[in-house]
Write a protein that holds these residues in place. Structure first.
Motif, PDB file in Angstrom:
ATOM      1  N   PHE A  85     -87.475   4.738 -78.185  1.00  0.00           N
ATOM      2  CA  PHE A  85     -86.138   4.141 -78.064  1.00  0.00           C
ATOM      3  C   PHE A  85     -85.798   3.355 -79.324  1.00  0.00           C
ATOM      4  CE2 PHE A  85     -83.678   0.355 -76.843  1.00  0.00           C
ATOM      5  CZ  PHE A  85     -82.512   0.957 -76.390  1.00  0.00           C
ATOM      6  N   ALA A  86     -86.748   2.559 -79.821  1.00  0.00           N
ATOM      7  CA  ALA A  86     -86.510   1.750 -81.019  1.00  0.00           C
ATOM      8  C   ALA A  86     -86.296   2.635 -82.239  1.00  0.00           C
ATOM      9  CB  ALA A  86     -87.689   0.799 -81.250  1.00  0.00           C
ATOM     10  N   ALA A  87     -87.083   3.706 -82.377  1.00  0.00           N
ATOM     11  CA  ALA A  87     -86.912   4.615 -83.522  1.00  0.00           C
ATOM     12  C   ALA A  87     -85.521   5.249 -83.501  1.00  0.00           C
ATOM     13  CB  ALA A  87     -87.996   5.681 -83.502  1.00  0.00           C
ATOM     14  N   TRP A  88     -85.071   5.672 -82.330  1.00  0.00           N
ATOM     15  CA  TRP A  88     -83.738   6.258 -82.226  1.00  0.00           C
ATOM     16  C   TRP A  88     -82.673   5.232 -82.596  1.00  0.00           C
ATOM     17  CZ3 TRP A  88     -79.415   5.287 -79.211  1.00  0.00           C
ATOM     18  CH2 TRP A  88     -78.409   6.249 -79.312  1.00  0.00           C
ATOM     19  N   ASN A  89     -82.836   3.990 -82.141  1.00  0.00           N
ATOM     20  CA  ASN A  89     -81.871   2.945 -82.457  1.00  0.00           C
ATOM     21  C   ASN A  89     -81.880   2.576 -83.936  1.00  0.00           C
ATOM     22  OD1 ASN A  89     -80.255   1.733 -80.139  1.00  0.00           O
ATOM     23  ND2 ASN A  89     -82.268   2.089 -79.234  1.00  0.00           N
ATOM     24  N   VAL A  90     -83.038   2.574 -84.571  1.00  0.00           N
ATOM     25  CA  VAL A  90     -83.107   2.314 -86.018  1.00  0.00           C
ATOM     26  C   VAL A  90     -82.342   3.400 -86.764  1.00  0.00           C
ATOM     27  CG1 VAL A  90     -84.666   2.291 -88.012  1.00  0.00           C
ATOM     28  CG2 VAL A  90     -85.211   0.942 -85.979  1.00  0.00           C
ATOM     29  N   TRP A  91     -82.530   4.654 -86.375  1.00  0.00           N
ATOM     30  CA  TRP A  91     -81.777   5.737 -87.010  1.00  0.00           C
ATOM     31  C   TRP A  91     -80.278   5.529 -86.806  1.00  0.00           C
ATOM     32  CZ3 TRP A  91     -78.396   9.104 -84.667  1.00  0.00           C
ATOM     33  CH2 TRP A  91     -77.863  10.078 -85.517  1.00  0.00           C
ATOM     34  N   ASP A  92     -79.886   5.200 -85.580  1.00  0.00           N
ATOM     35  CA  ASP A  92     -78.461   5.015 -85.279  1.00  0.00           C
ATOM     36  C   ASP A  92     -77.874   3.853 -86.071  1.00  0.00           C
ATOM     37  OD1 ASP A  92     -76.096   5.709 -83.767  1.00  0.00           O
ATOM     38  OD2 ASP A  92     -76.419   3.837 -82.664  1.00  0.00           O
TER      39      ASP A  92
ATOM     40  N   ALA B  28     -78.569  -6.688 -84.988  1.00  0.00           N
ATOM     41  CA  ALA B  28     -79.111  -5.810 -83.940  1.00  0.00           C
ATOM     42  C   ALA B  28     -80.501  -5.316 -84.324  1.00  0.00           C
ATOM     43  CB  ALA B  28     -78.177  -4.635 -83.698  1.00  0.00           C
ATOM     44  N   GLY B  29     -80.694  -5.001 -85.607  1.00  0.00           N
ATOM     45  CA  GLY B  29     -82.008  -4.562 -86.086  1.00  0.00           C
ATOM     46  C   GLY B  29     -83.060  -5.653 -85.958  1.00  0.00           C
ATOM     47  N   ALA B  30     -82.656  -6.913 -86.192  1.00  0.00           N
ATOM     48  CA  ALA B  30     -83.590  -8.037 -86.063  1.00  0.00           C
ATOM     49  C   ALA B  30     -84.014  -8.211 -84.605  1.00  0.00           C
ATOM     50  CB  ALA B  30     -82.959  -9.311 -86.597  1.00  0.00           C
ATOM     51  N   VAL B  31     -83.048  -8.124 -83.692  1.00  0.00           N
ATOM     52  CA  VAL B  31     -83.374  -8.230 -82.268  1.00  0.00           C
ATOM     53  C   VAL B  31     -84.307  -7.092 -81.869  1.00  0.00           C
ATOM     54  CG1 VAL B  31     -82.419  -8.093 -79.936  1.00  0.00           C
ATOM     55  CG2 VAL B  31     -81.283  -9.488 -81.671  1.00  0.00           C
ATOM     56  N   LEU B  32     -83.970  -5.886 -82.313  1.00  0.00           N
ATOM     57  CA  LEU B  32     -84.803  -4.709 -82.026  1.00  0.00           C
ATOM     58  C   LEU B  32     -86.205  -4.883 -82.619  1.00  0.00           C
ATOM     59  CD1 LEU B  32     -84.540  -1.868 -80.733  1.00  0.00           C
ATOM     60  CD2 LEU B  32     -84.006  -1.025 -83.019  1.00  0.00           C
ATOM     61  N   GLY B  33     -86.291  -5.436 -83.838  1.00  0.00           N
ATOM     62  CA  GLY B  33     -87.578  -5.661 -84.487  1.00  0.00           C
ATOM     63  C   GLY B  33     -88.450  -6.661 -83.751  1.00  0.00           C
ATOM     64  N   VAL B  34     -87.837  -7.747 -83.269  1.00  0.00           N
ATOM     65  CA  VAL B  34     -88.603  -8.764 -82.535  1.00  0.00           C
ATOM     66  C   VAL B  34     -89.144  -8.174 -81.241  1.00  0.00           C
ATOM     67  CG1 VAL B  34     -88.405 -10.936 -81.257  1.00  0.00           C
ATOM     68  CG2 VAL B  34     -87.440 -10.750 -83.547  1.00  0.00           C
ATOM     69  N   ILE B  35     -88.286  -7.475 -80.501  1.00  0.00           N
ATOM     70  CA  ILE B  35     -88.736  -6.885 -79.236  1.00  0.00           C
ATOM     71  C   ILE B  35     -89.815  -5.832 -79.496  1.00  0.00           C
ATOM     72  CG2 ILE B  35     -88.038  -5.518 -77.242  1.00  0.00           C
ATOM     73  CD1 ILE B  35     -85.290  -6.918 -77.453  1.00  0.00           C
ATOM     74  N   THR B  36     -89.643  -5.026 -80.531  1.00  0.00           N
ATOM     75  CA  THR B  36     -90.624  -3.986 -80.850  1.00  0.00           C
ATOM     76  C   THR B  36     -91.968  -4.592 -81.259  1.00  0.00           C
ATOM     77  OG1 THR B  36     -88.853  -2.482 -81.491  1.00  0.00           O
ATOM     78  CG2 THR B  36     -91.059  -1.954 -82.293  1.00  0.00           C
ATOM     79  N   ALA B  37     -91.942  -5.682 -82.036  1.00  0.00           N
ATOM     80  CA  ALA B  37     -93.194  -6.351 -82.412  1.00  0.00           C
ATOM     81  C   ALA B  37     -93.903  -6.888 -81.172  1.00  0.00           C
ATOM     82  CB  ALA B  37     -92.911  -7.481 -83.399  1.00  0.00           C
ATOM     83  N   LEU B  38     -93.133  -7.473 -80.245  1.00  0.00           N
ATOM     84  CA  LEU B  38     -93.735  -7.989 -79.012  1.00  0.00           C
ATOM     85  C   LEU B  38     -94.305  -6.858 -78.152  1.00  0.00           C
ATOM     86  CD1 LEU B  38     -91.184 -10.780 -78.055  1.00  0.00           C
ATOM     87  CD2 LEU B  38     -93.501 -11.061 -78.979  1.00  0.00           C
ATOM     88  N   VAL B  39     -93.586  -5.746 -78.069  1.00  0.00           N
ATOM     89  CA  VAL B  39     -94.090  -4.597 -77.307  1.00  0.00           C
ATOM     90  C   VAL B  39     -95.373  -4.072 -77.942  1.00  0.00           C
ATOM     91  CG1 VAL B  39     -93.618  -2.186 -76.714  1.00  0.00           C
ATOM     92  CG2 VAL B  39     -91.889  -3.928 -76.285  1.00  0.00           C
TER      93      VAL B  39
END
Length: 193
Positions: free
Chosen positions: A21-28, A41-52
């Motif tokens: 999901f994160a990879a698709w969102n980074v591409w988008d 949005a990328g920062a929020v996605l990055g924080v959540i991805t690091a935690l996951v």
């Protein structure tokens, strides 16, 4: 010997689904986003991805020929079989080695899992089938964490001679890098916005 890995399969699967999901969102965001909102949005996605990554994909108990390697959220531990003094289960597996205590992030024994295991054992104990009663007595109200702890205890007894290394606990470079990258993204988002 191929290392045996014990972890939460549900967390591992959900972690990899999040990564897709994160990879698709980074591409988008890269293809269609506009600064500064795309960076926020990328920062929020990055924080959540690091935690996951650190909480779902990293944690594991890895049984090796010479000892047990424990990957927790931010730290790695290695305990040689000769250094294992005791293995117990509270809500997590706890490995004692001299003055060092290693609590394993996964697998854990939740209260709900303990109640379910006790219910299965009680139901099987009441069964008319002799084989089911014998299995209930052997397994009892054990959880997956209890089973892994028993495996570690048995291996520490049988493999003491093939043990190598010393007990050590270190910071995980990959976990620290993931958290640092998330912090850099957040700082960049604040600077740009």
């Amino acid at each position: 010997m191929k290392p045996q890995v014990y972890r939460s399969k549900a967390a591992w699967l959900l972690g990899w689904l999040w990564m897709l999901f994160a990879a698709w969102n980074v591409w988008d965001l890269t293809a269609h986003g506009h600064l500064p909102s795309a960076l926020i949005a990328g920062a929020v996605l990055g924080v959540i991805t690091a935690l996951v990554f650190v909480m779902a994909l990293r944690p594991a108990v890895i049984v090796e020929e010479g000892g047990v390697r424990v990957r927790n959220v931010l730290r790695n531990a290695y305990v040689p079989w000769s250094g294992v003094d005791d293995v117990s289960v509270t809500n997590a597996i706890v490995i004692e080695s001299g003055d060092t205590t290693v609590r394993c992030w996964t697998p854990q024994a939740t209260a709900r899992e303990r109640v379910r295991a006790a219910g299965r054992a009680a139901k099987a104990a009441k069964s008319a089938n002799k084989a089911e009663r014998a299995a209930a007595e052997a397994v009892g109200a054990r959880t997956h964490a209890d089973w892994v702890a028993d495996q570690l205890t048995e291996m520490s007894r049988s493999r003491r001679e093939s043990s190598s290394g010393e007990t050590r606990v270190t910071w995980s470079p990959s976990a620290v890098a993931a958290i640092a990258a998330a912090i850099v993204l957040v700082v960049a988002a604040f600077v740009v916005s």
